[in-house]
Scaffold this active site. Structure first.
Site, mmCIF file in Angstrom:
data_model
loop_
_atom_site.group_PDB
_atom_site.id
_atom_site.type_symbol
_atom_site.label_atom_id
_atom_site.label_comp_id
_atom_site.label_asym_id
_atom_site.label_seq_id
_atom_site.Cartn_x
_atom_site.Cartn_y
_atom_site.Cartn_z
ATOM 1 N N THR A 75 0.822 -1.215 0.000
ATOM 2 C CA THR A 75 0.000 0.000 0.000
ATOM 3 C C THR A 75 0.856 1.265 0.000
ATOM 4 O O THR A 75 0.661 2.162 -0.836
ATOM 5 C CB THR A 75 -0.873 0.038 1.280
ATOM 6 O OG1 THR A 75 -1.333 -1.275 1.583
ATOM 7 C CG2 THR A 75 -2.009 1.013 1.147
ATOM 8 N N GLY A 109 10.971 -5.279 2.406
ATOM 9 C CA GLY A 109 10.548 -4.966 1.050
ATOM 10 C C GLY A 109 11.069 -5.944 0.008
ATOM 11 O O GLY A 109 11.545 -5.523 -1.046
ATOM 12 N N HIS A 119 -8.564 0.106 2.118
ATOM 13 C CA HIS A 119 -8.320 -1.334 2.287
ATOM 14 C C HIS A 119 -9.630 -2.124 2.076
ATOM 15 O O HIS A 119 -9.633 -3.350 2.186
ATOM 16 C CB HIS A 119 -7.798 -1.650 3.689
ATOM 17 C CG HIS A 119 -6.357 -1.286 3.910
ATOM 18 N ND1 HIS A 119 -5.372 -1.524 2.991
ATOM 19 C CD2 HIS A 119 -5.740 -0.734 4.980
ATOM 20 C CE1 HIS A 119 -4.202 -1.113 3.475
ATOM 21 N NE2 HIS A 119 -4.404 -0.627 4.667
ATOM 22 N N TRP A 143 3.897 1.900 -0.719
ATOM 23 C CA TRP A 143 4.692 2.098 -1.939
ATOM 24 C C TRP A 143 3.807 2.605 -3.075
ATOM 25 O O TRP A 143 4.105 3.595 -3.743
ATOM 26 C CB TRP A 143 5.351 0.766 -2.318
ATOM 27 C CG TRP A 143 6.403 0.850 -3.375
ATOM 28 C CD1 TRP A 143 6.994 1.973 -3.883
ATOM 29 C CD2 TRP A 143 7.000 -0.267 -4.044
ATOM 30 N NE1 TRP A 143 7.925 1.627 -4.828
ATOM 31 C CE2 TRP A 143 7.952 0.268 -4.940
ATOM 32 C CE3 TRP A 143 6.828 -1.651 -3.968
ATOM 33 C CZ2 TRP A 143 8.717 -0.566 -5.767
ATOM 34 C CZ3 TRP A 143 7.595 -2.470 -4.782
ATOM 35 C CH2 TRP A 143 8.536 -1.928 -5.672
HETATM 36 P P1 PAP Z 1 -0.048 -0.817 5.054
HETATM 37 O O1 PAP Z 1 -1.105 -1.610 4.365
HETATM 38 O O2 PAP Z 1 -0.153 -0.848 6.534
HETATM 39 O O3 PAP Z 1 0.092 0.564 4.500
HETATM 40 P P2 PAP Z 1 1.967 -1.812 3.327
HETATM 41 O O4 PAP Z 1 2.657 -0.599 2.878
HETATM 42 O O5 PAP Z 1 0.983 -2.434 2.424
HETATM 43 O O6 PAP Z 1 1.330 -1.573 4.754
HETATM 44 O O7 PAP Z 1 2.997 -2.956 3.631
HETATM 45 C C1 PAP Z 1 4.271 -2.756 4.165
HETATM 46 C C2 PAP Z 1 5.181 -3.630 3.345
HETATM 47 O O8 PAP Z 1 5.559 -2.922 2.155
HETATM 48 C C3 PAP Z 1 6.463 -3.952 4.073
HETATM 49 O O9 PAP Z 1 6.850 -5.228 3.608
HETATM 50 P P3 PAP Z 1 7.764 -6.215 4.443
HETATM 51 O O10 PAP Z 1 7.242 -6.236 5.848
HETATM 52 O O11 PAP Z 1 7.672 -7.537 3.757
HETATM 53 O O12 PAP Z 1 9.142 -5.652 4.367
HETATM 54 C C4 PAP Z 1 7.380 -2.855 3.585
HETATM 55 O O13 PAP Z 1 8.752 -3.140 3.746
HETATM 56 C C5 PAP Z 1 6.966 -2.762 2.138
HETATM 57 N N1 PAP Z 1 7.294 -1.455 1.560
HETATM 58 C C6 PAP Z 1 7.012 -0.232 2.068
HETATM 59 N N2 PAP Z 1 7.463 0.720 1.262
HETATM 60 C C7 PAP Z 1 8.071 0.111 0.232
HETATM 61 C C8 PAP Z 1 8.762 0.579 -0.927
HETATM 62 N N3 PAP Z 1 8.925 1.869 -1.161
HETATM 63 N N4 PAP Z 1 9.246 -0.351 -1.785
HETATM 64 C C9 PAP Z 1 9.094 -1.670 -1.563
HETATM 65 N N5 PAP Z 1 8.455 -2.164 -0.482
HETATM 66 C C10 PAP Z 1 7.950 -1.295 0.402
#
Ligand code: PAP
Length: 342
Positions: A93, A309, A154, A95
């Site tokens: 989300t 990520g 969501h 990202w």
């Molecule tokens: P949310 O639904 O609470 O907003 P969301 O952003 O969907 O969360 O998920 C976070 C995941 O996206 C994390 O994954 P991980 O726990 O497997 O590491 C986070 O690291 C990843 N994420 C956030 N920003 C980025 C980015 N810019 N590029 C790639 N992955 C990202």
């Protein structure tokens, strides 16, 4: 409640800049309001890390969001130029929110601009969170936003039927993720506030379909089917594809929302600039993402949104048997639907 579309393209504006509730921009209501307690308390209930979920029309919503779902179904009327970023939690989300904002707002804020909103705000603060507004009776704030509006949800597509009715509605960009990585990400996030939470507990709930806004398969499928039926209205992206080819997927996103990158922008490095601005390392390094909380009442730190990520991180958290079980659940639920997971 919808107002006429503005012919002057000045949106999207960073929502935090026009919203006077400070950090409540990204906050979830913890409980339903008094008038909805009766409706909500009659629904099946389960709990994940202190968060009560209620099964509403087949989806396990945080209980404070049930009235929002009902209100969204009844009252959400998009403008044709609206763009909604939709996802299950932990599927990419943040990202996608950052990429979409940087793409739609690039005329006002070129990616290299020192005053770019993503350099001073968490990506979530740039977009109104649809159910957060509808849950708090604050949806009128959407009316004041200039077009095109960029919003985030969501909610399963079934809760926002006004978004893509046949022949109308707006545009929806959805991001899907390998569910085993989603559940690992969810567990890491939840344990920032609940350090004793066992991985197996979150895993079991995901397999049972009872993680927030789940079942994951029905959430994926609602958007998948709509993207197959109306590809001009719903773009179905995948986190793993975005990792593999961020620039290619960003171009798809820009074309889909009707703002393809021009030859001059391509030559000027705008695509690469947006990809770089929104990369995990870049966002993680911003002060606005290092400090503060997603919700001032429930202390999930903003920096918890930026973890590894990667694709395939589940391998260091699941036994082969667990992986087989979750793959089996997904295969079973998605059989004959045409949706294949990575
Ligand atoms: P949310 O639904 O609470 O907003 P969301 O952003 O969907 O969360 O998920 C976070 C995941 O996206 C994390 O994954 P991980 O726990 O497997 O590491 C986070 O690291 C990843 N994420 C956030 N920003 C980025 C980015 N810019 N590029 C790639 N992955 C990202």
């Amino acid at each position: 409640m919808a107002t006429g579309d503005s012919s002057v393209q000045v949106g999207p504006v960073p929502f935090k800049d026009v919203e006077d509730d400070g950090d409540m921009v990204t906050a979830l209501p913890e409980r339903p309001s008094e008038e909805h307690v009766g409706l909500v308390s009659a629904l099946p209930c389960c709990t994940i890390a202190d968060m009560k979920l209620r099964c509403y029309q087949g989806f396990w919503l945080p209980e404070g969001m049930v009235p929002a779902a009902a209100a969204l179904q009844r009252r959400f009327e998009p403008r044709p130029s609206d763009v909604i970023v939709a996802s299950l939690p932990k599927c990419g989300t943040t990202w996608l929110v950052a990429l979409a904002f940087a793409t739609l707002a690039r005329r006002a804020y070129p990616p290299g601009a020192a005053d770019h909103p993503l350099r001073r705000l968490n990506p979530h603060q740039c977009l109104p969170f649809l159910e957060g507004l509808f849950a708090g009776g604050r949806e009128g704030k959407l009316d004041a936003l200039p077009s095109p509006r960029l919003m985030n949800t969501h909610m399963p597509l079934a809760m926002i039927p006004g978004a893509v009715p046949a022949g109308g509605g707006c545009k929806v960009v959805y991001i899907c993720r390998e569910p085993k990585d989603m559940v690992v990400s969810l567990w890491h996030y939840l344990r920032r506030v609940h350090p004793d939470l066992e991985f197996s507990e979150v895993f079991d709930m995901a397999c049972d379909g009872t993680t927030p806004y789940g079942p994951f398969w029905d959430h994926f499928l609602g958007y998948w089917r709509a993207s197959a039926a109306r590809p001009e209205s719903v773009l179905f992206l995948r986190y793993e594809e975005l990792l593999r080819d961020p620039a290619g997927n960003l171009r798809r996103l820009a074309r889909f929302v009707g703002l393809p990158f021009s030859a001059a922008e391509e030559e000027g490095g705008v695509v690469g600039g947006i990809v770089e601005l929104c990369s995990l390392d870049s966002l993680r390094g911003m002060e606005a993402n290092k400090a503060g909380y997603m919700d001032p009442r429930v202390k999930f730190p903003r920096e918890a949104l930026f973890r590894k990520g990667v694709a395939g991180g589940w391998k260091s958290h699941m036994t082969p048997e667990m992986a087989r079980r979750m793959d089996g659940v997904a295969a079973d639920k998605l059989r004959a639907t045409g949706l294949a997971l990575p």
